[in-house]
Design an enzyme around this catalytic site. Structure first.
Site, short mmCIF file in Angstrom:
data_model
loop_
_atom_site.label_atom_id
_atom_site.label_comp_id
_atom_site.label_asym_id
_atom_site.label_seq_id
_atom_site.Cartn_x
_atom_site.Cartn_y
_atom_site.Cartn_z
N LYS A 314 0.84 -1.21 0.00
CA LYS A 314 0.00 0.00 0.00
C LYS A 314 0.87 1.26 0.00
O LYS A 314 0.80 2.10 0.90
CB LYS A 314 -0.96 0.01 1.18
P1 5BU Z 1 -8.64 -11.52 5.70
O1 5BU Z 1 -7.98 -12.41 6.68
O2 5BU Z 1 -9.29 -12.34 4.54
O3 5BU Z 1 -9.57 -10.55 6.31
O4 5BU Z 1 -7.43 -10.71 5.02
C1 5BU Z 1 -7.63 -9.73 4.07
C2 5BU Z 1 -6.32 -9.22 3.57
O5 5BU Z 1 -6.58 -8.24 2.55
C3 5BU Z 1 -5.45 -8.55 4.58
O6 5BU Z 1 -4.10 -8.83 4.25
C4 5BU Z 1 -5.70 -7.08 4.40
O7 5BU Z 1 -4.55 -6.30 4.70
C5 5BU Z 1 -6.03 -6.99 2.94
N1 5BU Z 1 -7.01 -5.91 2.60
C6 5BU Z 1 -8.29 -5.92 3.08
O8 5BU Z 1 -8.69 -6.79 3.84
N2 5BU Z 1 -9.13 -4.92 2.70
C7 5BU Z 1 -8.77 -3.92 1.88
O9 5BU Z 1 -9.58 -3.06 1.55
C8 5BU Z 1 -7.45 -3.94 1.39
C9 5BU Z 1 -6.60 -4.96 1.76
BR1 5BU Z 1 -6.92 -2.60 0.26
#
Ligand code: 5BU
Length: 493
Positions: A314
């Site tokens: 990011k």
């Molecule tokens: P999760 O465990 O499925 O919730 O992880 C989601 C990943 O995607 C995590 O690494 C976040 O940093 C990333 N992410 C997110 O969840 N939402 C966003 O809007 C963005 C990145 Br941009």
């Protein structure tokens, strides 16, 4: 030498080398074009090529096995293997989803078998490097490759050298032009035109492998390949190609505690994902040696299982700072990540840093968390898209992280036109939860793809929290649901 000249004229005569005006993906017109796939229809020519290659092989250090890079060099390697009695190994283009799951077919002994790589045409050298890394990750020793046609692209030499591979070329482009001129196949004007084109640093277009060979009887191209052509950049086309060939639009968000755990999960679910997303600064490392080992192992995994590495850094600063963050040790993100995530906040100038390092950019147009400003601010998403289009950065911007469509859809709502499309990566996907205590919000796989128009789903805890013994099962569940929904959305068979 006489034999090589004969070969060059034959390559021209069967249409493996064409002169005229050919449009490159980048829009540039090229006066020359290579397609060596046609040689398999000409057994005599195959024989000539193999005889020449055999002479070259004879002049090199002895090898235990040979490996042809699919597809065109595969039959060449087979002929040479049979005639010279040198065994072959084959590197699969993707890992089998069942059975032994082997990546390399054929017999070899780790740390002892020495392999020579054969290739038909070399441009950037990336196919040779990819094959080499896969072979090396299985303990096969590789330091030499032979190519039939070398397009004299300087980056190829550098790329191969960097990876410890020495390349022997049967035909180089300057020699090809001389022979074709002397053999009255081309005019001096055509020769000069190609030389000028090459002097400008342009690469000669090569026939790309179709994503799927299935075609309609009237010669119309497959739907996958026409969709791929709508994508903005060769980088997004490459990812789309992986999605189709692996039948997976699942990006694993490998948010592990340690780098060892990340590598373990990559090993077991690598065949089920099209991409792996990392947060390298959130992993714990004991020392810089561990970081170096992690980078090497991750690159090997990506090559072996054919997936893209996305570092979810990011980036959100001015260009010069971003350049340092992208390249500085110990993480040296530019060395191993194929794509990186970037905020649009700083404006288009910083995109130059990514272009310079040849990184695919995924711009954040919306987030998944409660109250995130990009989703609330009017026009944020639209302005993010305009920023890319107005600054002419479509070639490096692979797509957007978003919860809804940015620009034209690849096939879903509002799709079907000929407009340039970007891939949509949607995080916040889970089959097990609706959110967490820190603002994350989840939707289901089908909702993300069919309602929100995601092309790639990003799943982290949905898989990771199932526990080590259930990683494969969980990844397969997301892969299957994701692929079925994508097929429905894009109307694939
Ligand atoms: P999760 O465990 O499925 O919730 O992880 C989601 C990943 O995607 C995590 O690494 C976040 O940093 C990333 N992410 C997110 O969840 N939402 C966003 O809007 C963005 C990145 Br941009």
């Amino acid at each position: 030498m006489a034999k090589v000249s004969e070969l060059i004229l034959s390559l021209f005569d069967v249409g493996a080398v064409k002169f005229g005006s050919f449009k490159l993906k980048s829009g540039i017109q090229s006066p020359i074009y290579f397609d060596l796939r046609v040689i398999i229809s000409h057994p005599k020519l195959m024989q000539t090529i193999c005889e020449i290659l055999e002479e070259v092989v004879g002049g090199l250090k002895a090898v235990d096995v040979i490996c042809g890079v699919p597809y065109t060099a595969l039959p060449l390697a087979t002929i040479i293997s049979v005639r010279k009695n040198i065994p072959m190994v084959i590197k699969r283009r993707e890992q089998k989803l069942y059975g032994t799951g082997k990546m390399i077919e054929g017999e070899y002994t780790e740390g002892q078998t020495k392999c020579l790589i054969l290739e038909d045409v070399v441009t950037t050298g990336s196919s040779i490097v990819e094959t080499t890394l896969a072979l090396r990750s299985h303990g096969i020793l590789v330091d030499e490759a032979i190519v039939v046609l070398n397009r004299n692209y300087p980056a190829a030499d550098e790329n191969l050298k960097k990876n410890g591979i020495s390349l022997t070329s049967v035909v180089k482009v300057d020699q090809l032009l001389d022979v074709l001129l002397n053999g009255d196949r081309i005019t001096l004007k055509q020769k000069v035109e190609v030389e000028k084109f090459l002097a400008e640093g342009q690469t000669i277009p090569e026939a790309v492998q179709p994503l799927k060979t299935e075609q309609n009887g009237d010669g119309e191209e497959g739907i996958e390949s026409s969709l791929s052509k709508k994508l903005s950049s060769p980088k997004s086309q490459k990812l789309f190609d992986i999605i189709i060939s692996k039948q997976s639009n699942l990006c694993l968000s490998a948010d592990c505690e340690t780098w060892q755990e990340l590598i373990s999960i990559g090993e077991v679910v690598g065949s089920k994902i099209c991409a792996m997303k990392t947060h390298v600064d959130a992993l714990s490392f004991q020392d810089p040696n561990e970081i170096a080992l992690f980078k090497r192992k991750l690159a090997e995994l990506a090559s072996e299982h054919n997936f893209v590495i996305i570092e979810d850094r990011k980036f959100a600063d001015i260009g010069s700072t971003v350049m340092k963050q992208l390249t500085a040790a110990p993480f040296s993100i530019s060395e191993w990540a194929h794509f990186v995530t970037v905020h649009s906040i700083p404006g288009p100038g910083m995109l130059k840093a990514f272009k310079e390092k040849d990184k695919g950019v995924i711009l954040i147009a919306e987030m998944s968390s409660v109250g995130n400003l990009p989703s609330i601010l009017p026009d944020y998403k639209k302005k993010t898209l305009e920023m890319v289009e107005e600054s002419g950065n479509e070639d490096i911007v692979v797509g957007f992280v978003s919860q809804s469509r940015v620009g034209s859809s690849l096939g879903g709502k509002g799709g079907g036109g000929s407009a340039t499309c970007f891939l949509q990566f949607t995080p916040g996907v889970s089959l097990h939860s609706t959110g967490d205590a820190l603002g994350q919000q989840y939707v289901t796989v089908r909702n993300a793809i069919l309602e929100r128009d995601a092309d790639v789903i990003i799943v982290g805890r949905g898989i990771l929290q199932q526990g080590r013994e259930k990683w494969v099962e969980a990844a397969e569940q997301y892969r299957k649901e994701g692929w079925e929904a994508l097929k429905e959305k894009l109307q694939l068979k």
